[in-house]
Write an enzyme that holds these catalytic residues in place. Structure first.
Site: not given
Ligand code: UN1
Length: 492
Positions: A173, A226-227, A231, A248, A282, A383
């Site tokens: 998804k 995601g958030s 999660g 993650e 992230c 965040e």
């Molecule tokens: C993400 O933002 O979910 O290290 C992944 C980094 C990228 C991956 C980010 N290679 O910023």
């Protein structure tokens, strides 16, 4: 154009008959397509197809599965430019970064293809004579993959490729903001000759597709990026059916700059980490912690450079910062900026929705820096996922580390210093899954473990050799060739 779900090797309509559109966040008159708004019935069909396909796919020797992944890598490479263009149109990141996103999936395909010839297990001595002990990895079955819009090709690659090489099948998804990227990705898998049912794609929202997928009793493992809020919910569904969940989630990633640092080098890293991908990684740097002696000097230079960043459509090669992904994101960022001002932080630059000229066609926010931010402020803790940097003064090295760790998250982090002692202490003392020394917080490479601690994750690591752990379980074999009953634990 109306796109379809991909189930059991066929492009099929949703059971709901409903659709949603994907629009370019830099110019909402540009439509990327219309996609099925699926529901639990579509998920059911997809899981059944994946279950059927698992019987054959899991029996194919792993090196052969690896060869197919290599071929997928080749095809991604061939289509890199078209994929990057679509990505920039669909979620806004500037073209050179979109190319990097596709490259990350290519890298992962090549890296993990070779894993088909490793998937190493263990052989150990037995405590008894004439007995062998071995342990090898088995696939888990159907894997549910739920991916975000900010890395719409790279992150599916991180999850789907290791799942496949290990012999699993997938129901995917993708985020509702990037369905077209997901379509293009699956088209490449189909054209490369992936057998039917091995990867199934179901478009739609979190409640209608994501939750039924996470809850499905036949989905043996779930991988989600995601958030933290979502999660946590998914983790509970996993717990109910005793399925392992890989999560993650958020970050509030700090860069520390000490007094002895190369300030120009630090500024390059800060700008790239805070405003690259419009702050929507992230791993983006959203907190800057500067040691007292260089606080004013660094800020002055940083603001000057930030004001020069060009905002605009990511297809324009002179643009540095693209739009944010959608209106809700834009409004959320504006609310946080208002809050920052109310909390008493000092707004040094940006702070506004940008509407000049063509910018009015999309969702643009000016790169924003707040100074004098303290740990009790929400803009220090939460965040924002946009181009907003919160800057805090640290008394000394110890204070800087304490400030860096004063967060519920723990994904990426960075320190700029020339002091080798302090650099090594930072490697040990910063609470995060990733620490960079004299570089920003972004740019993780696919062959190393990726993930975070505290509210960022639940102990797993994707990418690297650890990716295989997320999609396999261990089987242990004892082979007794003594020809008599031998009892372990010294029993006569
Ligand atoms: C993400 O933002 O979910 O290290 C992944 C980094 C990228 C991956 C980010 N290679 O910023």
């Amino acid at each position: 154009m109306l796109y379809k779900n991909f189930i059991d090797g066929q492009w099929v309509d949703t059971a709901t008959g409903k659709t949603f559109k994907s629009l370019n966040p830099a110019d909402t008159s540009d439509e990327l397509g219309e996609f099925p708004a699926s529901n639990a019935q579509d998920v059911e069909r997809a899981v059944q197809a994946a279950e059927r396909a698992f019987r054959e796919w899991s029996k194919i020797p792993a090196p052969k599965r690896g060869e197919l992944l290599f071929e997928i890598g080749e095809r991604l490479k061939r289509h890199k430019e078209d994929l990057a263009q679509i990505m920039t149109r669909e979620m806004g990141k500037v073209l050179k970064e979109a190319r990097g996103d596709v490259q990350e999936a290519i890298d992962m395909a090549y890296y993990i293809a070779a894993e088909g010839r490793r998937l190493f297990g263990y052989t150990t001595p037995s405590e008894l004579p004439l007995k062998h002990c071995i342990s090898f990895r088995r696939p888990v079955g159907v894997v549910g993959v739920i991916t975000p819009w900010n890395f719409p090709i790279a992150i599916p690659g991180w999850k789907i490729f290791p799942a496949l090489v290990a012999g699993n099948t997938v129901v995917w998804k993708p985020a509702t903001d990037t369905p077209r990227c997901a379509y293009e990705f699956v088209k490449i898998l189909e054209d490369a000759g992936l057998p039917k049912g091995v990867v199934n794609l179901v478009f739609g929202g979190g409640n209608d597709v994501g939750i039924p997928l996470a809850k499905h009793p036949k989905v043996a493992r779930i991988s989600f990026t995601g958030s933290t809020e979502t999660g946590r919910e998914i983790y509970k569904y996993g717990a109910e059916k005793l399925a392992k969940v890989h999560l993650e989630m958020g970050g509030k990633n700090p860069i520390i700059v000490l007094e002895d640092a190369d300030l120009d080098l630090a500024i390059d890293g800060i700008l790239w980490s805070a405003f690259g991908t419009t702050g929507q990684r992230c791993t983006a740097c959203s907190r800057l912690i500067i040691e007292d002696g260089v606080y004013d000097k660094l800020l002055e230079k940083l603001v000057e450079r930030t004001k020069k960043l060009r905002l605009g459509n990511g297809l324009d090669p002179t643009v540095d910062v693209g739009p944010v992904v959608n209106r809700a994101a834009l409004e959320k960022i504006a609310r946080y900026v208002e809050l920052g001002v109310k909390e008493g932080a000092k707004l040094l630059c940006g702070g506004q929705i940008a509407k000049d000229g063509d910018l009015a066609k999309g969702f643009f926010f000016q790169p924003t820096i707040f100074a004098d931010v303290t740990p009790t402020m929400r803009i220090f803790q939460e965040e924002i996922f946009g181009p907003v940097l919160a800057v805090t003064k640290a008394k000394d090295f110890e204070d800087a580390i304490a400030l860096a760790n004063n967060t519920s998250y723990g994904l990426s982090s960075s320190i700029y210093t020339r002091d080798v002692f302090k650099a090594h202490r930072a490697m040990d003392e910063i609470e995060a899954g990733i620490t960079y020394i004299n570089s920003g917080t972004i740019g993780a490479e696919v062959h190393l473990p990726f993930g975070g601690i505290k509210n960022t994750g639940n102990g797993g690591r994707e990418s690297g050799w650890t990716a295989i752990d997320e999609y396999t379980e261990w089987k242990t074999i004892y082979i007794d060739f003594s020809g008599r009953l031998q009892k372990a634990q010294g029993i006569d």
